[in-house]
Design an enzyme around this catalytic site. Structure first.
Site, PDB file in Angstrom:
ATOM      1  N   LYS A  55     111.483   3.371  99.448  1.00 47.18           N
ATOM      2  CA  LYS A  55     110.086   2.923  99.544  1.00 47.18           C
ATOM      3  C   LYS A  55     109.854   1.651  98.735  1.00 47.18           C
ATOM      4  CE  LYS A  55     109.087   7.002  96.681  1.00 47.18           C
ATOM      5  NZ  LYS A  55     108.443   8.290  96.675  1.00 47.18           N
ATOM      6  N   LYS A  72     115.963   2.632  85.637  1.00 50.40           N
ATOM      7  CA  LYS A  72     114.536   2.334  85.846  1.00 50.40           C
ATOM      8  C   LYS A  72     113.990   1.404  84.777  1.00 50.40           C
ATOM      9  CE  LYS A  72     112.899   6.017  88.773  1.00 50.40           C
ATOM     10  NZ  LYS A  72     111.851   6.989  89.050  1.00 50.40           N
ATOM     11  N   LYS A  74     120.519   2.591 100.342  1.00 49.83           N
ATOM     12  CA  LYS A  74     119.729   3.771 100.697  1.00 49.83           C
ATOM     13  C   LYS A  74     118.341   3.342 101.189  1.00 49.83           C
ATOM     14  CE  LYS A  74     118.800   8.253  98.593  1.00 49.83           C
ATOM     15  NZ  LYS A  74     118.758   9.010  97.371  1.00 49.83           N
TER      16      LYS A  74
END
Length: 348
Positions: free
Chosen positions: A213, A115, A210
């Site tokens: 969003k 991240k 995957k």
């Protein structure tokens, strides 16, 4: 887990609209768990702000995720539904977990590296300490089981390490205060909960990635807020290959898009992939997609409709969250008082 009351804890971040992957990968399992366990389901808004959020968007997203929980079948009368920031024990226990966790353990967490990316020096301290807050979320309720996906397994291991170290470091105090559960210590070591085969839903535009969003293309996912027309359009435009559907599972090898669509049909209908292929094997994708559109609209459009109904009454959602927070705090506050006694804090 012998000696501890069986309790499930899980949560999702309110960072953007939930999608089919969240539904098949987590929500359907959560709904089933309500029949067998005491369940605490959280909207983890404190986790959300580890990356900057627009405050107005965050409020909207907290309510939207809550609406998705309820519309998918989580019943506020059977399970506790609340947002994390309303229960002060999450922040209080997180600090104690920070002081128990070791830097070496935190440095091994791969999700922070992913991240934070290359600009790690500019990442927030909250993002780095995220797994410690997650440990506090679980331990605050003495949860014995946590439904986890692949990407959270490492965080659950850290939670177990923190619980074990706390139990060991404060063993004399726990014994003296009579707060342990036999040889198990104060905190249970939570177990991962895998319910049936894990449902990994991939992107409708690229079967090797995957469903997410964060994908730029809205056509890569089916959002739980999508109406019947949007669901149908996205499935019709989903990427496929020119070959017919195989009659058995090994025929899906090397065909990620075909495997994904068959998996989505299996997940929505509650049958095995092999049964889907028995039904549709040998046929063209056009016929299979038409059947998948019908199934997806039947299962998902009512969720979107119920979400719209709930979101039209934000005060009702806030009341559910407030009631859930009171129920959560009724479990958490006594545990937090015991933690403070064990650590040696003075309290009136």
């Amino acid at each position: 887990m012998s000696g501890f009351h069986q309790r499930v804890f899980s949560g999702m971040q309110p960072t953007s609209t939930l999608h089919l992957g969240n539904y098949l990968g987590a929500l359907t399992n959560w709904v089933a768990m309500q029949k067998t366990h005491e369940c605490v389901f959280c909207v983890v808004d404190m986790h959300a702000i580890t990356m900057w959020q627009d405050p107005a968007d965050l409020k909207r997203a907290i309510r939207e995720v809550t609406a998705a929980y309820i519309a998918a079948g989580i019943d506020p009368k059977k399970s506790i539904i609340f947002n994390q920031s309303q229960v002060p024990g999450h922040a209080e226990l997180a600090w104690i977990c920070n002081c128990v966790a070791r830097l070496g353990w935190m440095n091994r967490m791969t999700q922070f590296k992913e991240k934070a990316g290359k600009d790690r020096e500019n990442a927030s301290l909250g993002l780095y300490a995220y797994p410690s807050l997650m440990a506090a979320d679980i331990l605050l309720y003495k949860a014995t089981h946590v439904p986890v996906g692949e990407d959270q397994k490492q965080h659950l291991e850290l939670t177990r390490d923190i619980a074990q170290k706390f139990n060991n470091d404060f063993a004399p105090q726990i014994a003296e205060l009579g707060l342990g559960t036999g040889e198990l210590g104060f905190f249970p070591l939570p177990e991962p909960m895998i319910m049936g085969p894990a449902q990994r839903v991939m992107s409708l535009r690229d079967g090797t990635k995957k469903m997410s969003k964060s994908d730029a293309s809205d056509y890569s996912r089916i959002n739980l807020t999508d109406d019947a027309d949007a669901i149908a359009q996205k499935i019709r435009k989903a990427k496929t290959d020119p070959e017919a559907l195989p009659s058995e599972a090994k025929g899906l090898e090397g065909r990620p898009e075909a495997e994904n669509l068959v998996g989505i049909y299996a997940g929505l209908s509650g049958i095995a992939k092999a049964e889907v292929l028995q039904q549709f094997g040998g046929g063209q994708f056009s016929g299979f997609k038409a059947a998948l559109v019908d199934l997806a609209v039947e299962k998902l459009a009512p969720i979107a409709g119920e979400m719209r109904r709930l979101l039209a009454e934000p005060k009702h959602i806030d009341a559910i969250l407030g009631e859930g927070a009171a129920q959560a705090d009724a479990i958490a506050a006594p545990i937090m008082r015991e933690v403070k006694d064990i650590v040696g804090f003075v309290r009136s």
